[in-house]
Write a protein that holds these residues in place. Structure first.
Motif, PDB file in Angstrom:
ATOM      1  N   GLY A 437       0.729  -1.160   0.002  1.00  0.00           N
ATOM      2  CA  GLY A 437       0.013   0.039  -0.158  1.00  0.00           C
ATOM      3  C   GLY A 437       0.906   1.274  -0.095  1.00  0.00           C
ATOM      4  N   ILE A 438       2.278   1.093  -0.268  1.00  0.00           N
ATOM      5  CA  ILE A 438       2.829   2.291  -0.009  1.00  0.00           C
ATOM      6  C   ILE A 438       3.566   2.697  -1.551  1.00  0.00           C
ATOM      7  CG2 ILE A 438       3.286   2.371   2.278  1.00  0.00           C
ATOM      8  CD1 ILE A 438       6.203   1.161   1.719  1.00  0.00           C
ATOM      9  N   GLY A 439       3.579   1.590  -2.437  1.00  0.00           N
ATOM     10  CA  GLY A 439       4.323   1.737  -3.666  1.00  0.00           C
ATOM     11  C   GLY A 439       4.022   3.029  -4.398  1.00  0.00           C
ATOM     12  N   LEU A 440       2.531   3.096  -4.913  1.00  0.00           N
ATOM     13  CA  LEU A 440       2.069   4.315  -5.603  1.00  0.00           C
ATOM     14  C   LEU A 440       2.398   5.690  -4.812  1.00  0.00           C
ATOM     15  CD1 LEU A 440      -1.148   2.972  -7.248  1.00  0.00           C
ATOM     16  CD2 LEU A 440       1.025   3.322  -8.171  1.00  0.00           C
ATOM     17  N   ALA A 441       2.252   5.728  -3.629  1.00  0.00           N
ATOM     18  CA  ALA A 441       2.552   6.851  -2.731  1.00  0.00           C
ATOM     19  C   ALA A 441       3.956   7.294  -2.976  1.00  0.00           C
ATOM     20  CB  ALA A 441       2.364   6.424  -1.176  1.00  0.00           C
ATOM     21  N   THR A 442       5.037   6.121  -3.064  1.00  0.00           N
ATOM     22  CA  THR A 442       6.407   6.439  -3.424  1.00  0.00           C
ATOM     23  C   THR A 442       6.344   6.924  -4.675  1.00  0.00           C
ATOM     24  OG1 THR A 442       7.051   4.570  -1.751  1.00  0.00           O
ATOM     25  CG2 THR A 442       8.658   5.323  -3.407  1.00  0.00           C
ATOM     26  N   VAL A 443       5.667   6.236  -5.434  1.00  0.00           N
ATOM     27  CA  VAL A 443       5.889   6.922  -7.084  1.00  0.00           C
ATOM     28  C   VAL A 443       5.460   8.465  -6.969  1.00  0.00           C
ATOM     29  CG1 VAL A 443       5.039   6.687  -9.292  1.00  0.00           C
ATOM     30  CG2 VAL A 443       5.608   4.570  -8.022  1.00  0.00           C
ATOM     31  N   SER A 444       4.501   8.728  -6.474  1.00  0.00           N
ATOM     32  CA  SER A 444       3.844  10.158  -6.326  1.00  0.00           C
ATOM     33  C   SER A 444       4.941  10.978  -5.845  1.00  0.00           C
ATOM     34  CB  SER A 444       2.602  10.010  -5.676  1.00  0.00           C
ATOM     35  OG  SER A 444       2.038  11.430  -5.690  1.00  0.00           O
ATOM     36  N   ARG A 445       5.758  10.313  -4.883  1.00  0.00           N
ATOM     37  CA  ARG A 445       6.557  11.326  -4.368  1.00  0.00           C
ATOM     38  C   ARG A 445       7.632  11.651  -5.256  1.00  0.00           C
ATOM     39  NH1 ARG A 445       9.322  10.145   1.707  1.00  0.00           N
ATOM     40  NH2 ARG A 445      10.340  12.096   2.079  1.00  0.00           N
ATOM     41  N   ILE A 446       8.170  10.642  -5.867  1.00  0.00           N
ATOM     42  CA  ILE A 446       9.353  10.768  -6.698  1.00  0.00           C
ATOM     43  C   ILE A 446       8.933  11.761  -8.037  1.00  0.00           C
ATOM     44  CG2 ILE A 446      10.619   9.439  -8.443  1.00  0.00           C
ATOM     45  CD1 ILE A 446      10.763   7.178  -6.495  1.00  0.00           C
ATOM     46  N   ARG A 448       6.693  14.226  -7.907  1.00  0.00           N
ATOM     47  CA  ARG A 448       6.676  15.535  -7.300  1.00  0.00           C
ATOM     48  C   ARG A 448       8.046  16.185  -7.054  1.00  0.00           C
ATOM     49  NH1 ARG A 448       2.814  13.411  -3.563  1.00  0.00           N
ATOM     50  NH2 ARG A 448       4.303  13.508  -2.045  1.00  0.00           N
ATOM     51  N   ARG A 449       8.896  15.102  -6.805  1.00  0.00           N
ATOM     52  CA  ARG A 449      10.471  15.857  -6.783  1.00  0.00           C
ATOM     53  C   ARG A 449      10.981  16.283  -7.841  1.00  0.00           C
ATOM     54  NH1 ARG A 449      12.611  18.148  -4.240  1.00  0.00           N
ATOM     55  NH2 ARG A 449      14.750  17.427  -3.834  1.00  0.00           N
ATOM     56  N   HIS A 450      10.277  15.586  -9.292  1.00  0.00           N
ATOM     57  CA  HIS A 450      10.837  15.999 -10.588  1.00  0.00           C
ATOM     58  C   HIS A 450       9.839  17.269 -10.905  1.00  0.00           C
ATOM     59  CE1 HIS A 450      12.945  11.910 -10.390  1.00  0.00           C
ATOM     60  NE2 HIS A 450      13.873  12.762 -11.267  1.00  0.00           N
ATOM     61  N   GLN A 451       8.998  17.675 -10.182  1.00  0.00           N
ATOM     62  CA  GLN A 451       7.937  18.581 -10.801  1.00  0.00           C
ATOM     63  C   GLN A 451       7.239  18.251 -11.540  1.00  0.00           C
ATOM     64  OE1 GLN A 451      11.689  20.087 -10.452  1.00  0.00           O
ATOM     65  NE2 GLN A 451      11.083  20.119  -8.362  1.00  0.00           N
ATOM     66  N   GLY A 452       6.838  17.070 -11.719  1.00  0.00           N
ATOM     67  CA  GLY A 452       6.102  16.469 -12.564  1.00  0.00           C
ATOM     68  C   GLY A 452       4.763  16.180 -12.073  1.00  0.00           C
ATOM     69  N   SER A 453       3.800  15.469 -12.727  1.00  0.00           N
ATOM     70  CA  SER A 453       2.520  15.010 -12.075  1.00  0.00           C
ATOM     71  C   SER A 453       2.202  13.522 -12.686  1.00  0.00           C
ATOM     72  CB  SER A 453       1.426  15.916 -12.662  1.00  0.00           C
ATOM     73  OG  SER A 453       1.451  15.851 -14.190  1.00  0.00           O
ATOM     74  N   ILE A 454       1.561  12.835 -11.692  1.00  0.00           N
ATOM     75  CA  ILE A 454       0.892  11.490 -12.070  1.00  0.00           C
ATOM     76  C   ILE A 454      -0.522  11.514 -11.863  1.00  0.00           C
ATOM     77  CG2 ILE A 454       1.383  10.862  -9.686  1.00  0.00           C
ATOM     78  CD1 ILE A 454       2.237   8.059 -10.833  1.00  0.00           C
ATOM     79  N   TRP A 455      -1.123  10.755 -12.659  1.00  0.00           N
ATOM     80  CA  TRP A 455      -2.447  10.194 -12.570  1.00  0.00           C
ATOM     81  C   TRP A 455      -2.896   8.775 -13.311  1.00  0.00           C
ATOM     82  CZ3 TRP A 455      -0.235  13.477 -15.985  1.00  0.00           C
ATOM     83  CH2 TRP A 455      -0.546  13.313 -17.436  1.00  0.00           C
ATOM     84  N   ALA A 456      -3.920   8.471 -13.154  1.00  0.00           N
ATOM     85  CA  ALA A 456      -4.494   7.051 -13.626  1.00  0.00           C
ATOM     86  C   ALA A 456      -5.816   7.176 -14.273  1.00  0.00           C
ATOM     87  CB  ALA A 456      -4.141   6.054 -12.574  1.00  0.00           C
ATOM     88  N   GLU A 457      -6.031   6.157 -15.425  1.00  0.00           N
ATOM     89  CA  GLU A 457      -7.200   5.890 -15.934  1.00  0.00           C
ATOM     90  C   GLU A 457      -7.406   4.564 -15.936  1.00  0.00           C
ATOM     91  OE1 GLU A 457      -7.187   7.617 -19.798  1.00  0.00           O
ATOM     92  OE2 GLU A 457      -6.850   9.869 -18.999  1.00  0.00           O
ATOM     93  N   SER A 458      -8.668   3.679 -15.651  1.00  0.00           N
ATOM     94  CA  SER A 458      -8.917   2.757 -15.723  1.00  0.00           C
ATOM     95  C   SER A 458     -10.325   2.126 -15.760  1.00  0.00           C
ATOM     96  CB  SER A 458      -8.131   1.908 -14.165  1.00  0.00           C
ATOM     97  OG  SER A 458      -8.540   0.427 -14.227  1.00  0.00           O
ATOM     98  N   GLU A 459     -10.565   0.931 -15.793  1.00  0.00           N
ATOM     99  CA  GLU A 459     -11.956   0.390 -15.894  1.00  0.00           C
ATOM    100  C   GLU A 459     -11.731  -0.868 -15.158  1.00  0.00           C
ATOM    101  OE1 GLU A 459     -15.642  -0.780 -18.914  1.00  0.00           O
ATOM    102  OE2 GLU A 459     -13.701   0.189 -19.829  1.00  0.00           O
ATOM    103  N   LEU A 460     -12.613  -1.318 -14.338  1.00  0.00           N
ATOM    104  CA  LEU A 460     -12.613  -2.455 -13.388  1.00  0.00           C
ATOM    105  C   LEU A 460     -12.778  -3.688 -14.388  1.00  0.00           C
ATOM    106  CD1 LEU A 460     -12.314  -3.254 -10.624  1.00  0.00           C
ATOM    107  CD2 LEU A 460     -14.886  -3.335 -10.357  1.00  0.00           C
ATOM    108  N   GLY A 461     -11.740  -4.406 -14.448  1.00  0.00           N
ATOM    109  CA  GLY A 461     -11.714  -5.751 -15.300  1.00  0.00           C
ATOM    110  C   GLY A 461     -11.268  -5.648 -16.571  1.00  0.00           C
ATOM    111  N   HIS A 462     -10.775  -4.414 -16.891  1.00  0.00           N
ATOM    112  CA  HIS A 462     -10.144  -4.121 -18.050  1.00  0.00           C
ATOM    113  C   HIS A 462      -8.763  -3.280 -18.220  1.00  0.00           C
ATOM    114  CE1 HIS A 462     -14.557  -4.548 -19.045  1.00  0.00           C
ATOM    115  NE2 HIS A 462     -13.898  -4.921 -20.179  1.00  0.00           N
ATOM    116  N   GLY A 463      -8.010  -3.486 -17.210  1.00  0.00           N
ATOM    117  CA  GLY A 463      -6.802  -2.907 -17.138  1.00  0.00           C
ATOM    118  C   GLY A 463      -6.592  -1.420 -16.512  1.00  0.00           C
ATOM    119  N   ALA A 464      -5.421  -0.860 -16.323  1.00  0.00           N
ATOM    120  CA  ALA A 464      -5.480   0.461 -16.185  1.00  0.00           C
ATOM    121  C   ALA A 464      -4.095   1.106 -16.779  1.00  0.00           C
ATOM    122  CB  ALA A 464      -4.964   0.236 -14.367  1.00  0.00           C
TER     123      ALA A 464
END
Length: 472
Positions: A437-446, A448-464
C-alpha cells in the motif's frame, strides 16, 4: 474647519490606526507561535510512530536472526528493540493526550503490539529451548505472522494514527502559513502608516510653526513607536534563528537515525549473504548446477535488498536533497525492470511492449524505483489475466511529454482514484493481490520531486494506465 484642526484629526486617527495595527501584529504573532507549537507536536508524533515501526521491524528481524543462527547478539538486539517499542508507544500516547480519537487508536495499537510481541517472545523462547537443532517451520509460522490472533497488523494500527497526524499536519501547516502571512501584512501596514504619520507630523509642524518643545515631543513619540517596532522585529528574527538552528539539528539527528536504521536492516541480510557464500564455497561439490544457481539467486537477492535499503533511505530524505538529473533511456530502463520480473517468475508468459528511444532528463535511481513499482503493479494485477500484456511508451499532450504504463489486468473503480496515491490505501483486498500500500505513494513522491505530475485511468476488469510527466 481650520487646517490645523484637520491635521490634528488626521494625526489622532493615524495614531489610533497604528495602535490597532500594533495590537493586530501582537495577535498575529501569538497565533503564529501557537500554530508552530501544534505543528511541532504533530511532527514529533510522526517521528515517534516511525521510530515505533522501525523498532517493531528490528525486533522481528532480530527474532528471525536468532532463530536462524542462535546468536546471542540477535537476542540482545531483540530485547533492546522491545524496550524501544514500548518507550516510543508511551511517547506517542503522551503527545496525543489532547485527542480522544487518537487515544482510542493508541489503545488498539497497544493490543496489537502486545499480541505481536507475545508471538515474538514465544518464537524466541522456542529457539532458546532448542539452541542447536532445527525448528519445524510449521511451528514457527504462526509465531512470526504479521497478523497475530487473526487481527489487524501493527503496521495497520500505526498507519491509522499516522493518517490522522498527516491530516493534522496539513491543516496546521496551512494555519501556520496563514498566520505568517498575517504577521507580514500587519508589519507592512504599520510601516506604511508610520511613514504617513511621520509625514503628517512634519507637515503639521511646518504649517503650525509649533515650538521646539512640541517638535521634540512629536519626535519622541515617533521614536518610541519605531523602537517598539525594532524590538518586535528583533524578537521575530531571534525566533527565526532559533527555528533555523533547531531544523539544522533535526536534520543532523535524522541523518544519524537513517544510518542506524540502515545498519540494523543490513544485519540480517549480511547473515543470509554470509551463509549463502559459505554454502557456495564449502558445499559446492555437493550441489548440482540448479542448486548453485539457487544460491547465486539468493545472494543476488540479498545484494539487491541492500541496494533497495539504500534507495529507501535516500527516498526518505528526498525532500531535503537535490534531484540529480541526467539523460536516461526510459525504454531500456523499463525493459530491464520487466526482464528482472520475468526472471523471478519464469513460468508466467506476458507480452511486454516498450516504445523504443524514450528519453528523459531525470534522476536514474529514483526513476528506476518508480518504474519498479509501476511495472511491478502491472505484473501483479495481470496475474489472473489470459494473454496478459504490459506496455510502456510516451505521448505529447499540450506540449508536455507524458509517459505511461498500461496493462490489461484487474483494473480499478475510478470513483476511488483519489485514494490511489495515498499511503496505505489499497483498492484491492490482500486476498486477491498482495501488497504494502505504499508503492504508488512512493511513485507520487518521486514524480513530485521532479516537478512532474501523475494520474491514472482505468476500468474495472479492463486494465489500468498510469501516466506521469517529468519536468525538464
Amino acid at each position: 474647519m481650520k487646517k490645523s484642526s484637520v491635521y490634528r484629526l488626521l494625526m489622532t486617527g493615524a495614531i489610533l490606526v497604528v495602535a490597532l495595527n500594533t495590537w493586530m501584529v501582537g495577535r498575529a504573532l501569538n497565533k503564529l507561535f501557537t500554530t508552530q507549537g501544534w505543528l511541532s507536536q504533530t511532527l514529533d508524533v510522526l517521528s515517534h510512530t516511525e521510530n515505533l515501526a522501525l523498532n517493531m521491524r528490528s525486533a522481528d528481524s532480530a527474532v528471525r536472526g536468532y532463530i536462524l543462527t542462535g546468536s546471542p547478539t540477535f537476542e540482545r538486539q531483540y530485547r533492546a528493540s522491545s524496550q524501544g517499542v514500548f518507550a516510543e508507544l508511551d511517547q506517542v500516547q503522551r503527545l496525543t493526550a489532547d485527542s480522544a480519537t487518537q487515544q482510542q487508536r493508541i489503545g488498539f495499537l497497544r493490543t496489537r503490539v502486545a499480541a505481536k510481541m507475545g508471538t515474538l517472545d514465544s518464537a524466541n523462547a522456542m529457539r532458546a529451548g532448542n539452541s542447536t537443532g532445527p525448528i519445524e517451520p510449521a511451528l514457527l509460522e504462526p509465531l512470526l505472522t504479521d497478523f497475530p490472533g487473526g487481527g489487524q497488523s501493527v503496521s495497520y494500527a500505526i498507519s491509522q494514527i499516522e493518517s490522522e497526524e498527516h491530516r493534522l499536519l496539513i491543516d496546521r501547516t496551512r494555519e501556520t502559513k496563514n498566520a505568517s502571512q498575517e504577521v507580514w501584512i500587519s508589519f507592512i501596514a504599520i510601516s506604511l502608516l508610520d511613514i504617513l504619520l511621520i509625514a503628517a507630523a512634519f507637515e503639521q509642524l511646518v504649517r503650525a510653526h509649533r515650538s521646539h518643545l512640541q517638535i521634540a515631543e512629536g519626535a519622541a513619540s515617533i521614536e518610541a513607536l519605531n523602537n517598539e517596532l525594532t524590538r518586535v522585529n528583533t524578537e521575530l528574527e531571534g525566533r527565526v534563528q532559533e527555528r533555523t538552528q533547531a531544523l539544522a539539528e533535526s536534520n543532523q539527528e535524522l541523518e544519524a537515525f537513517s544510518y542506524s536504521v540502515s545498519h540494523d536492516l543490513r544485519a540480517p541480510l549480511r547473515t543470509i549473504d554470509g551463509f549463502s557464500l559459505a554454502l557456495m564455497e564449502d558445499f559446492a561439490e555437493n550441489l548440482n548446477d540448479e542448486g548453485r544457481d539457487y544460491i547465486a539467486r539468493i545472494r543476488n537477492g540479498v545484494q539487491r535488498m541492500g541496494m533497495l535499503i539504500d534507495s529507501l533511505l535516500q527516498l526518505s530524505r528526498v525532500t531535503r536533497s537535490e534531484v540529480h538529473r541526467e539523460r536516461i533511456d526510459l525504454s531500456q530502463l523499463a525493459t530491464l525492470v520487466f526482464d528482472e520480473l520475468a526472471a523471478g517468475d519464469p513460468d508466467r508468459k506476458i507480452l511486454f511492449i516498450a516504445q523504443p528511444g524514450v528519453l528523459a532528463q531525470a534522476d536514474p535511481r529514483l526513476v528506476r524505483i518508480a518504474l519498479e513499482n509501476l511495472i511491478g503493479n502491472a505484473w501483479k494485477f495481470t496475474s489472473r489475466t489470459t494473454d496478459a500484456r504490459i506496455e510502456f511508451g510516451s505521448d505529447v499532450r499540450e506540449d508536455v511529454t507524458v509517459y505511461f504504463i498500461r496493462d490489461n489486468g484487474a483494473g480499478f473503480d475510478m470513483q476511488y482514484v483519489d485514494r490511489l496515491f495515498t499511503a496505505f490505501q489499497r483498492l484491492h483486498g490482500d486476498r486477491d493481490f498482495k501488497g504494502s500500500g505504499i508503492g504508488l505513494a512512493t511513485v507520487s513522491r518521486i514524480i513530485r520531486r521532479h516537478q512532474g505530475s501523475i494520474w491514472a485511468e482505468s476500468e474495472l476488469g479492463h486494465g489500468a494506465t498510469f501516466f506521469f510527466s517529468l519536468a525538464a
